[in-house]
Scaffold this motif. Structure first.
Motif, short mmCIF file in Angstrom:
data_model
loop_
_atom_site.label_atom_id
_atom_site.label_comp_id
_atom_site.label_asym_id
_atom_site.label_seq_id
_atom_site.Cartn_x
_atom_site.Cartn_y
_atom_site.Cartn_z
N ARG A 144 0.98 -1.29 -0.07
CA ARG A 144 0.17 -0.07 -0.03
C ARG A 144 0.58 1.20 0.30
N PRO A 145 -0.02 2.39 -0.90
CA PRO A 145 1.29 3.47 -1.28
C PRO A 145 1.19 3.89 0.72
N VAL A 146 2.59 4.50 1.00
CA VAL A 146 3.02 5.84 1.89
C VAL A 146 3.29 6.64 2.24
N GLU A 147 2.44 8.05 2.98
CA GLU A 147 3.47 9.09 2.62
C GLU A 147 4.57 9.23 3.38
N GLY A 148 5.95 10.21 2.90
CA GLY A 148 6.21 10.59 3.10
C GLY A 148 7.88 10.04 2.81
N PRO A 149 9.41 10.52 3.65
CA PRO A 149 10.01 9.68 3.85
C PRO A 149 10.41 8.44 3.90
N VAL A 150 10.07 7.18 3.11
CA VAL A 150 10.86 5.89 3.13
C VAL A 150 12.24 5.54 3.78
N PRO A 151 12.63 5.56 4.73
CA PRO A 151 13.69 5.09 4.87
C PRO A 151 14.15 3.53 4.22
N VAL A 152 15.18 3.53 3.33
CA VAL A 152 15.61 2.14 2.93
C VAL A 152 17.40 2.06 3.34
N ARG A 153 17.19 0.85 3.30
CA ARG A 153 18.31 0.22 3.95
C ARG A 153 18.70 -1.20 3.22
N LEU A 154 19.73 -1.54 4.08
CA LEU A 154 20.15 -2.91 2.84
C LEU A 154 19.44 -3.98 2.63
N HIS A 155 18.98 -4.20 3.52
CA HIS A 155 17.37 -4.60 3.34
C HIS A 155 16.29 -4.95 2.95
N GLY A 156 16.43 -3.50 1.90
CA GLY A 156 14.84 -3.44 1.54
C GLY A 156 14.62 -1.50 2.27
N VAL A 157 12.80 -1.86 2.07
CA VAL A 157 12.37 -0.28 3.10
C VAL A 157 11.80 -0.70 3.97
N VAL A 158 12.62 0.52 4.68
CA VAL A 158 11.85 0.16 6.30
C VAL A 158 10.44 -0.56 6.70
N GLY A 159 9.82 -1.15 7.43
CA GLY A 159 8.80 -1.50 7.28
C GLY A 159 8.22 -2.21 6.32
N PHE A 202 7.09 -5.44 4.79
CA PHE A 202 6.37 -7.01 5.33
C PHE A 202 6.91 -7.70 4.47
N ILE A 203 7.56 -8.88 4.77
CA ILE A 203 8.62 -10.04 3.58
C ILE A 203 8.16 -11.14 4.91
N ALA A 204 7.41 -11.82 4.07
CA ALA A 204 7.12 -13.54 4.88
C ALA A 204 8.05 -14.09 4.98
N GLU A 205 7.76 -15.02 2.99
CA GLU A 205 8.98 -15.84 2.85
C GLU A 205 9.74 -15.41 2.13
N ARG A 206 10.92 -14.96 2.97
CA ARG A 206 12.72 -15.21 2.55
C ARG A 206 13.38 -16.00 2.18
N ALA A 207 12.83 -17.24 1.61
CA ALA A 207 13.93 -18.10 1.11
C ALA A 207 13.55 -17.31 -0.31
N HIS A 208 12.41 -17.17 -0.65
CA HIS A 208 12.81 -16.82 -2.21
C HIS A 208 12.28 -15.03 -2.36
N HIS A 209 11.96 -14.39 -1.84
CA HIS A 209 11.33 -13.12 -1.43
C HIS A 209 12.71 -12.33 -0.19
N GLY A 210 12.62 -11.10 -0.92
CA GLY A 210 13.76 -10.25 -0.15
C GLY A 210 15.54 -10.40 -0.58
N GLY A 211 16.20 -9.87 -0.09
CA GLY A 211 18.07 -10.36 -0.08
C GLY A 211 18.93 -9.14 -0.63
N PRO A 212 19.67 -8.98 -0.47
CA PRO A 212 20.13 -8.04 -1.33
C PRO A 212 19.74 -7.69 -2.89
N ASP A 213 19.56 -9.35 -3.51
CA ASP A 213 19.42 -9.07 -4.69
C ASP A 213 18.04 -8.16 -5.02
N GLN A 214 17.32 -8.58 -4.65
CA GLN A 214 16.01 -8.41 -4.44
C GLN A 214 15.24 -7.24 -3.28
N ALA A 215 16.05 -6.51 -2.47
CA ALA A 215 15.79 -5.46 -2.02
C ALA A 215 14.70 -4.51 -2.04
#
Length: 212
Positions: free
Chosen positions: A30-45, A47-60
């Motif tokens: 869902r869209p959010v307002e305001g500046p959103v922090p981005v870290r090496l693992h992705g966008v702060v806030g 939610f990533i459930a199945e980290r075996a197939h989602h997320g990680g450095p190549d899919q931040a």
């Protein structure tokens, strides 16, 4: 120069769709307002459930073009809101499919790098309520792009997307998707891109060697 039209974060969704494993998913973003922090693992806030197939450095982060979403909305006769593809960044005026693997985007104060295309999954099909979505999404071959975080920062809706570096090999997100899903004759071309994630490089080498 393109821009970000929405920054989207995943909410917890019970992914108990027909034909899919029960559990939680973060595909509903869902869209959010305001500046959103981005870290090496992705966008702060986000939610990533199945980290075996989602997320990680190549899919931040995952980016999808507003123009491509509009094509789907017209094709299906349904509204598709920002985040409807599970993307963190909804863009406008950015050739996401034509982005070169390894090219760098300055978005807000974050420096991002294009890594690979999205592969459609059963969770995506279940979220949309379309059993044939994987087949249709693959045939359309406009997959959006995953991004690596090279420099942490903040991103906001309205931020320009500036391409600040582009490798000379020219291998695009669209080529990677077509080679691995539709046109295997393109597979050798992918090895020209040293920035290609190792997981895809290994898959390409196995297929070229005739191994399962």
């Amino acid at each position: 120069m393109g821009r970000v039209t929405a920054v989207n974060l995943g909410v917890v969704t019970e992914a108990q769709w027909a034909g899919d494993a029960s559990g939680r998913s973060g595909i509903d973003k869902r869209p959010v307002e305001g500046p959103v922090p981005v870290r090496l693992h992705g966008v702060v806030g986000d939610f990533i459930a199945e980290r075996a197939h989602h997320g990680g450095p190549d899919q931040a982060l995952y980016a999808y073009a507003e123009e491509d979403a509009a094509w789907w909305a017209a094709e299906l006769g349904r509204e598709i809101r920002p985040g409807g593809f599970g993307e963190n960044l909804t863009t406008h005026g950015v050739d996401v499919t034509g982005a070169v693997v390894g090219e760098q985007w300055l978005v807000g104060s974050a420096l991002l790098q294009v890594t690979k295309p999205r592969t459609p999954c059963r969770t995506f099909a279940g979220f949309w309520g379309m059993p044939d979505l994987i087949k249709r999404f693959t045939a359309r071959a406009v997959p959006g792009a995953y991004l690596r975080v090279l420099r942490e920062g903040e991103v906001s809706a309205g931020d320009p997307v500036q391409v600040v570096a582009r490798p000379e090999h020219g291998v695009t997100i669209g080529e990677v998707f077509r080679a691995t899903n539709l046109e295997p004759e393109l597979l050798p071309r992918l090895l020209d891109a040293p920035e290609l994630p190792e997981s895809i490089r290994e898959k390409v080498n196995r297929r070229l060697a005739g191994r399962p």
